[in-house]
Design an enzyme around this catalytic site. Structure first.
Site, PDB file in Angstrom:
ATOM      1  CB  THR A  28      -0.907   0.037   1.254  1.00 56.56           C
ATOM      2  OG1 THR A  28      -0.088   0.226   2.413  1.00 56.56           O
ATOM      3  CG2 THR A  28      -1.708  -1.256   1.401  1.00 56.56           C
ATOM      4  CB  VAL A  61       1.625  -0.128   6.473  1.00 51.94           C
ATOM      5  CG1 VAL A  61       0.890   1.169   6.863  1.00 51.94           C
ATOM      6  CG2 VAL A  61       0.638  -1.303   6.436  1.00 51.94           C
ATOM      7  CB  ILE A  93       7.520   0.099   8.376  1.00 59.17           C
ATOM      8  CG1 ILE A  93       6.906  -0.715   9.533  1.00 59.17           C
ATOM      9  CG2 ILE A  93       7.094   1.564   8.438  1.00 59.17           C
ATOM     10  CD1 ILE A  93       5.385  -0.721   9.581  1.00 59.17           C
ATOM     11  CE  LYS A  94       5.680   0.938  -0.262  1.00 59.09           C
ATOM     12  NZ  LYS A  94       4.594   0.946  -1.284  1.00 59.09           N
ATOM     13  CB  ILE A  95      11.261   4.446   5.242  1.00 58.44           C
ATOM     14  CG1 ILE A  95      10.834   3.822   6.583  1.00 58.44           C
ATOM     15  CG2 ILE A  95      11.922   5.816   5.461  1.00 58.44           C
ATOM     16  CD1 ILE A  95       9.935   4.673   7.443  1.00 58.44           C
TER      17      ILE A  95
END
Ligand code: E4P
Length: 225
Positions: A28, A61, A93-95
């Site tokens: 996402t 996310v 976790i998307k950074i």
């Protein structure tokens, strides 16, 4: 192993495509979240996490903060809340990539958080992110091509770098717009392609398939009369 993820925050689409047995994960991003009916963010991602945990699907996310220190806090909050719902082996976790963001990636990785470093357009961005500890690096395949970039070459160089340095990092190709992009990205060295329901559906289409099936049925029905 080459893998296919679905790129959406729409649970019904995820369920439909997962029922086909062709995906291993979900990605996402804030824009995909914004396409869903307005609702509580935490409730939305918790619903996705619950299904992904039940189906053994990975889930990415993305933080929506713009400052690195706030990204770090948000990433830890998201990881902490979702780790009660989904196995952390499935949670990423998307950074977004950036110089200051490398510190966020390093700190999260040191904390045992699986980071998907996103919004990458160059091999240099993905190489540094991988060295900082990102478990996944995401290339925006079509957006790069839109700017006359060469996503195939960027994938090939990143693949070579990760393999040469034995880095624990998988390459994701996002921003995929056609079935040709899917096979192209896989052939140029990415581990995972993430794309929409529409692109996944298009992968089954070919006009000669339709005409071949029609021809078989026509011949058979003439014979069986
Ligand atoms: C990966 O998950 C990216 O966020 C996504 O694929 C971007 O795709 P787009 O270029 O269609 O927005």
């Amino acid at each position: 192993m080459r893998k296919l993820y679905i790129d959406t925050a729409n649970l019904e689409d995820i369920k439909k495509i997962n029922s086909l047995g062709v995906i291993q994960g979900v990605t996402t991003n804030p824009s995909l979240i914004s396409k869903e009916p307005k609702q509580n963010f935490d409730a939305l991602i918790e619903e996705l996490a619950k299904f992904c945990n039940e189906e053994n699907l990975s889930l990415s996310v993305e933080v929506f903060a713009s400052e690195p220190d706030e990204m770090l806090k948000q990433a830890r909050d998201i990881h902490s809340s979702l780790s009660k719902i989904i196995n952390t082996d499935l949670l990423r976790i998307k950074i977004p990539v950036g110089f200051e963001e490398l510190r966020v990636i390093k700190q999260l990785s040191d904390d045992g958080v699986s980071v998907n470093c996103t919004c990458c357009f160059t091999e240099q961005q993905m190489q540094l992110a991988a060295m900082s500890g990102a478990k996944y690096v995401s290339l925006f395949y079509s957006r790069l091509r839109d700017t006359s970039g060469n996503p195939a070459e960027v994938l090939r160089r990143t693949r070579q770098f990760i393999d040469d340095n034995d880095l624990d990092c998988e390459i994701i190709a996002g921003s995929i717009r056609s079935q040709g992009d899917v096979s192209g990205a896989w052939s140029h060295g990415c581990d995972i392609v993430t794309c929409s329901t529409a692109v996944i559906k298009s992968m089954t289409n070919h006009p000669k398939t339709d005409s071949s099936v029609e021809g078989f049925l026509k011949d058979f029905n003439n014979w069986i009369k």
